[in-house]
Scaffold this active site. Structure first.
Site, PDB file in Angstrom:
ATOM      1  N   LYS A   1     -31.569   7.835  42.657  1.00 20.36           N
ATOM      2  CA  LYS A   1     -30.681   6.668  42.613  1.00 20.36           C
ATOM      3  C   LYS A   1     -29.697   6.622  43.780  1.00 20.36           C
ATOM      4  O   LYS A   1     -29.298   5.546  44.230  1.00 20.36           O
ATOM      5  CB  LYS A   1     -29.904   6.658  41.290  1.00 20.36           C
TER       6      LYS A   1
ATOM      7  N   GLU B   1     -24.447  -1.374  36.397  1.00 18.27           N
ATOM      8  CA  GLU B   1     -24.934  -1.137  35.047  1.00 18.27           C
ATOM      9  C   GLU B   1     -25.628   0.216  35.067  1.00 18.27           C
ATOM     10  O   GLU B   1     -26.089   0.664  36.118  1.00 18.27           O
ATOM     11  CB  GLU B   1     -25.937  -2.228  34.641  1.00 18.27           C
TER      12      GLU B   1
ATOM     13  N   SER C   1     -38.559  12.054  40.183  1.00 19.34           N
ATOM     14  CA  SER C   1     -37.407  11.179  40.421  1.00 19.34           C
ATOM     15  C   SER C   1     -36.052  11.773  40.066  1.00 19.34           C
ATOM     16  O   SER C   1     -35.041  11.387  40.627  1.00 19.34           O
ATOM     17  CB  SER C   1     -37.599   9.851  39.690  1.00 19.34           C
TER      18      SER C   1
HETATM   19  C1  LIG Z   1     -34.494  10.221  36.962  1.00 24.93           C
HETATM   20  C2  LIG Z   1     -34.825   8.794  36.756  1.00 24.93           C
HETATM   21  N1  LIG Z   1     -36.074   8.376  37.030  1.00 24.93           N
HETATM   22  C3  LIG Z   1     -36.427   7.092  36.853  1.00 24.93           C
HETATM   23  C4  LIG Z   1     -35.545   6.156  36.354  1.00 24.93           C
HETATM   24  C5  LIG Z   1     -36.032   4.755  36.127  1.00 24.93           C
HETATM   25  O1  LIG Z   1     -35.612   3.835  37.091  1.00 24.93           O
HETATM   26  P1  LIG Z   1     -36.582   3.294  38.202  1.00 24.93           P
HETATM   27  O2  LIG Z   1     -37.826   2.815  37.524  1.00 24.93           O
HETATM   28  O3  LIG Z   1     -35.811   2.177  38.827  1.00 24.93           O
HETATM   29  O4  LIG Z   1     -36.865   4.369  39.159  1.00 24.93           O
HETATM   30  C6  LIG Z   1     -34.226   6.549  36.075  1.00 24.93           C
HETATM   31  C7  LIG Z   1     -33.237   5.566  35.571  1.00 24.93           C
HETATM   32  O5  LIG Z   1     -32.186   5.836  35.135  1.00 24.93           O
HETATM   33  C8  LIG Z   1     -33.869   7.896  36.280  1.00 24.93           C
HETATM   34  O6  LIG Z   1     -32.630   8.327  35.998  1.00 24.93           O
END
Ligand SMILES: Cc1ncc(COP(=O)(O)O)c(C=O)c1O
Lengths: 266, 399
Positions: free
Chosen positions: B96, B118, B385
């Site tokens: 993020k 948000e 992620s």
């Molecule tokens: C670690 C992590 N991966 C994925 C997501 C999902 O978001 P996005 O699909 O925008 O990557 C989040 C959302 O809070 C997250 O914290």
């Protein structure tokens, strides 16, 4: 001539700004919505805006959000609102504007919606989250059916945007009085007069002002430089406060709208 | 559509990806979106903007993040070679921050002194509060009340970073309602406030801008895999909530049609249960939060509540460009259940000593299904992620 235009002409002769009242359909049920509309018409309301409830009312404050939630508890749908319009139209010529967020209209089908809305006897459509840039796919059908396309303008609107909205709008322009969500406010921004003047210098489409109107004093001020006073949250608050005391709600709505309507006389 | 030789050029000037995207917002916000779009375009033409982003990504966020060959996971599954793009090692523990740092730099250029956001899992809230602290901005984070309970640790982190966390009690009390509330704040305070949207969702220019800012993931991964394998990966896998980490990994490969791209949505209790967040795999087209995209909705066009054990996937919409990728078959979308995700959470922790976020665990779970039937010459890159420290509490209640 459409009912909205006709009404503005009639009021101009009386030297009165139109009083346009918003309520959310189905709050707390659709039968009561019908009674409220009849009551408002009898109390000097000139046009009604019927809100189609939506799960995510992004531009609304807590009062209208809560009204939407109550209306959705009994699953009030676009079809329910169109039947309501037919019932009102069977006994009244009051101009009816359908008001809402795009997704329920889109889900119903844009062409079908425009057709059924005209058939039911609606006069205009205002979709909060359809600025002119995105309004085409519903707009072509609305126009074909001969309904008015009502758009919002805001204090943040630039000259360029005023121009764009005026190219598309009919019926009237809904001027949002504040940069903010819906909800009653004790103080309003009276620089609006200048903005209304700029709109009126370019077009003869009437301009109404809403968001925050809750007193006769405000209505008088607005009526002095615009064509319509639009009231929403203040009415919903009466419905909310009255709870199950329906007779009392109708009485309160009647005395409130009579007072505002009188204040709209110039 | 999607002619192979035509260069990909979405969105158009109005922010449309085919029929998806756009700017479905109230008039009050249109001038702000147009101002933002202009500011972003001007910044994009200014070398110093990217130099500044690059500086912070390197010195503050800790990029590039490693592309780690997961030997033990590979051996355990017995098929394709698996690489993990370690976004969990970025400052604040998730991808993020790539987006928030870039938007904050844009905010600074635009001279706004207040930042709002948000958040669902709290990762985006933390990443926003972090950059707001760094840039000395007032910061307000909207978070569904439900999520403030599931993600207490992140609420504390945001407060520690000087942000005000406002619990949202309307609607379903989760991410979608937090986004409504943030939009309402923006409508009200549009003149001095910059809204940092946390995914490739919302009205134009956000989906495009967040895509561009997250693409650093895919650009690095491409360079890294070419350096070790000498060829492009066979398959890319990422979880999809709003879709920003997936977009960040996939987008630089979007013209490479031989690279398979798989987005993994949250099937919650199962697609037939109605308790899921599988927007693309089980939803229909509609309009929410300023763009046209796939949605979870009922027959009257009312948006339904989503469900996932991973708060960051618990969203009934998805970024509009993913909807476009679905319809043009540029990306495949699949889903995995809460149970499969929890099992993958334990699996990666045990075999690799890496505790993934529950969101990320969805991508891991899907790779457990596909890797064994691939050959050892083939490679998979997973977008790792985020890290799972925030989820220990939730996960332990399932074990
Ligand atoms: C670690 C992590 N991966 C994925 C997501 C999902 O978001 P996005 O699909 O925008 O990557 C989040 C959302 O809070 C997250 O914290």
């Amino acid at each position: 001539m459409g009912r909205i235009k006709e009404k503005f002409r009639e009021l101009q002769e009386k030297n009165k700004a139109a009083l346009i009242c918003y309520i959310t359909a189905g709050d707390p049920d659709i039968e009561f919505t019908e009674q409220i509309i009849n009551c408002m018409e009898a109390s000097g309301v000139d046009m009604v805006e019927i809100g189609i409830p939506f799960s995510d009312p992004m531009a609304d404050g807590p009062v209208i959000q809560a009204a939407s939630e109550r209306a959705l508890k009994n699953s009030t749908s676009v079809s329910d609102v169109l039947s309501l319009v037919s019932r009102i139209r069977s006994s009244s010529d009051i101009p009816v504007i359908l008001f809402g967020y795009y997704n329920p209209f889109f889900s119903y089908g844009t062409e079908r919606f425009a057709h059924d809305a005209r058939e039911a006897g609606a006069d205009g459509v205002l979709v909060v989250d359809l600025p002119p840039e995105e309004a085409g796919e519903l707009g072509v059908h609305i126009e074909r059916e001969g309904l008015d396309r009502i758009f919002l303008l805001a204090p943040t609107s630039t000259e360029e945007r005023i121009e764009m909205v005026l190219e598309n709008a009919s019926g009237f322009i809904y001027m949002v009085s504040v940069t903010g969500v819906t909800g009653a406010r004790p103080d309003m921004n009276y620089d609006l007069e200048d903005l209304v003047g700029r709109i009126k210098s370019r077009s003869d489409v009437p301009v109404g002002i809403g968001f925050g109107v809750s007193s006769a004093r405000q209505a008088t001020a607005i009526a002095s430089f615009s064509d319509a006073v639009i009231v929403g949250s203040a009415l919903i608050r009466i419905i909310e406060d009255g709870g199950t005391q329906r007779q009392e709600v109708l009485e309160n709505i009647s005395s409130f709208t009579k007072e505002i309507s009188a204040a709209c006389l110039r | 559509m999607g002619g192979n030789n035509r260069k990909y050029s979405c969105p158009d000037v109005g922010g449309h990806f085919g029929e998806f995207g756009g700017r479905y917002v109230s008039e009050t916000l249109m001038p702000a979106l147009i101002e933002l779009q202009r500011a972003y375009r001007e910044a994009s033409e200014d070398k110093t903007f990217y130099e500044e982003i690059e500086y912070y990504l390197k010195q503050y966020v800790g990029r590039p993040t490693p592309l780690y060959f997961a030997r033990a996971m590979t051996e355990s599954l017995g098929g394709a070679k698996i690489y993990l793009k370690r976004e969990d090692l970025a400052h604040t523990g998730a991808h993020k921050i790539n987006n928030t740092i870039s938007q904050a730099i844009l905010c600074e250029r635009m001279g706004k002194d207040r930042i709002i956001a948000e958040t669902g899992a709290g990762q985006h809230g933390v990443a926003t509060a972090t950059v707001a602290a760094l840039m000395n901005k007032e910061c307000v984070i909207y978070m569904g009340e439900e999520d403030t309970k599931r993600q207490e640790l992140n609420v504390f982190r945001m407060k520690l970073l000087g942000a005000e966390v406002r619990p949202v009690v309307s609607g379903t009390k989760t991410l979608k309602d937090a986004m409504n509330e943030a939009m309402r704040d923006w409508i009200t305070n549009v003149r001095n406030t910059f809204y940092i949207i946390g995914s490739v969702a919302g009205p134009h220019p956000y989906p495009m801008m967040v895509r561009d800012f997250q693409s650093v993931i895919g650009h690095e991964a491409m360079e890294q895999i070419l350096a070790v394998e000498g060829k492009l990966p066979d398959t890319l896998v990422a979880c999809v909530g709003g879709g920003s980490n997936a977009m960040g990994l996939f987008f630089p490969f979007i013209e490479e049609s031989e690279v398979r791209k798989i987005g993994v949505e949250a099937a919650g209790h199962g697609l037939e249960s109605d308790l899921h967040s599988a927007t693309i795999t089980a939803g229909s087209v509609g309009v929410l939060h300023g763009s046209k995209t796939y949605l979870l909705q009922d027959e009257n066009g009312q948006v339904k509540g989503a469900h996932s054990v991973a708060a960051g996937l618990d969203y009934p919409g998805v970024g509009p460009e993913h909807s476009y990728f679905q319809d043009t078959e540029k990306v495949e979308y699949v889903s995995v259940t809460d149970k499969e995700a929890i099992s993958a959470f334990s699996f990666l922790s045990e075999v690799e000593g890496i505790i993934p976020a529950l969101e990320t665990s969805h991508a891991i779970a899907h790779v457990r299904k596909i890797a064994p039937s691939m050959s050892p010459e083939q490679t998979i890159v997973i977008c790792l992620s985020g890290r799972g420290d925030k989820d220990i509490h939730t996960a332990s209640s399932f074990m």
